[in-house]
Design an enzyme around this catalytic site. Sequence first.
Site, PDB file in Angstrom:
ATOM      1  NE  ARG A  14      23.583  43.135  35.181  1.00 35.55           N
ATOM      2  CZ  ARG A  14      22.994  44.306  35.029  1.00 35.55           C
ATOM      3  NH1 ARG A  14      23.463  45.175  34.145  1.00 35.55           N
ATOM      4  NH2 ARG A  14      21.952  44.644  35.768  1.00 35.55           N
ATOM      5  N   GLY A  15      30.308  40.947  36.044  1.00 38.19           N
ATOM      6  CA  GLY A  15      31.602  40.349  35.693  1.00 38.19           C
ATOM      7  C   GLY A  15      31.960  39.218  36.647  1.00 38.19           C
TER       8      GLY A  15
ATOM      9  CD  GLU B 295      33.293  44.022  41.555  1.00 42.36           C
ATOM     10  OE1 GLU B 295      32.063  43.854  41.714  1.00 42.36           O
ATOM     11  OE2 GLU B 295      33.808  44.262  40.446  1.00 42.36           O
TER      12      GLU B 295
ATOM     13  CE  LYS C  52      27.616  49.850  32.212  1.00 38.51           C
ATOM     14  NZ  LYS C  52      28.805  49.660  33.043  1.00 38.51           N
TER      15      LYS C  52
HETATM   16  O1  DER Z   1      31.117  42.955  37.515  1.00 34.39           O
HETATM   17  C1  DER Z   1      31.314  44.021  38.096  1.00 34.39           C
HETATM   18  O2  DER Z   1      31.049  44.223  39.297  1.00 34.39           O
HETATM   19  C2  DER Z   1      31.780  45.186  37.273  1.00 34.39           C
HETATM   20  O3  DER Z   1      32.424  46.142  38.090  1.00 34.39           O
HETATM   21  C3  DER Z   1      30.561  45.794  36.612  1.00 34.39           C
HETATM   22  O4  DER Z   1      29.702  46.213  37.640  1.00 34.39           O
HETATM   23  C4  DER Z   1      30.895  46.951  35.685  1.00 34.39           C
HETATM   24  O5  DER Z   1      31.579  46.413  34.595  1.00 34.39           O
HETATM   25  P1  DER Z   1      31.783  47.293  33.281  1.00 34.39           P
HETATM   26  O6  DER Z   1      32.567  48.516  33.730  1.00 34.39           O
HETATM   27  O7  DER Z   1      32.584  46.393  32.377  1.00 34.39           O
HETATM   28  O8  DER Z   1      30.425  47.632  32.729  1.00 34.39           O
END
Ligand code: DER
Length: 235
Positions: free
Chosen positions: A100-101, A107, A125
């Site tokens: 979502r980022g 990753e 989560k």
């Molecule tokens: O975008 C991503 O993959 C981030 O790692 C997401 O999965 C978690 O982001 P957050 O720690 O800001 O909730």
Amino acid sequence: LTQDDLKRIAAYKAVEYVRSGMVVGLGTGSTARHAVDRIAELLRRGELSGIVGVPTSTQTHEQALALGIPLSDLDSHPSLDLAIDGADEVDPHLNLVKGRGGSLLREKMVEGACKKFVVIVDESKLVKYLGGSGLAVPVEIVPFCWKFTADRLRQLFEDAGCTAKLRTFPGTENPFVTDNGNYIVDLYFQKDIGDLKAASDAILRLAGVVEHGMFLDMATTVIVAGKLGVEVLNK
Ligand code: DER
């Protein structure tokens, strides 16, 4: 305890897995940010040494650089000792939704190349099934004919009540562009998509798709920080 406190608690717990001399995948997002800060702090205090970080986004690269963490990449370190990263959703089998980022491709490359993948989340989560939070399952696609690819993705999951939305920069019509120059289509489901492996294979078979944000069978440990304490879930 605020949500950010919980994120920090999970992150600090994960950094306990880091040993001097390790090559560590550095995750992206508001939870992983705390882990990167903590690694830098322990390096500064001399409690850790000889760490090489492999960032999963330009955002994390900049954060780690500013903190003085020595950095490298997968070309120089094709196998990592450990990766620490957040997640958007965690199901009971430790399958994840990430991205979502917007950093899901790098990753997944980095976290797929490590011996141990430690996921750090606050309890919000945890979901019963992926896509269950009603929030997006991101898919990175090439910009060429993105409408065509978005609609093919939607059709794949018609019976799960899927809608596909091109991710734009907030408040604009401009498509979000990833570190890799691609677009992201966010998939929203009304029902459980069932067999995740089959769903993953079907998505990846579409020629316009680069990668998706379901991280199946990749996490080795998930650290969950909740109001009642920290839980360590192992695969
Ligand atoms: O975008 C991503 O993959 C981030 O790692 C997401 O999965 C978690 O982001 P957050 O720690 O800001 O909730």
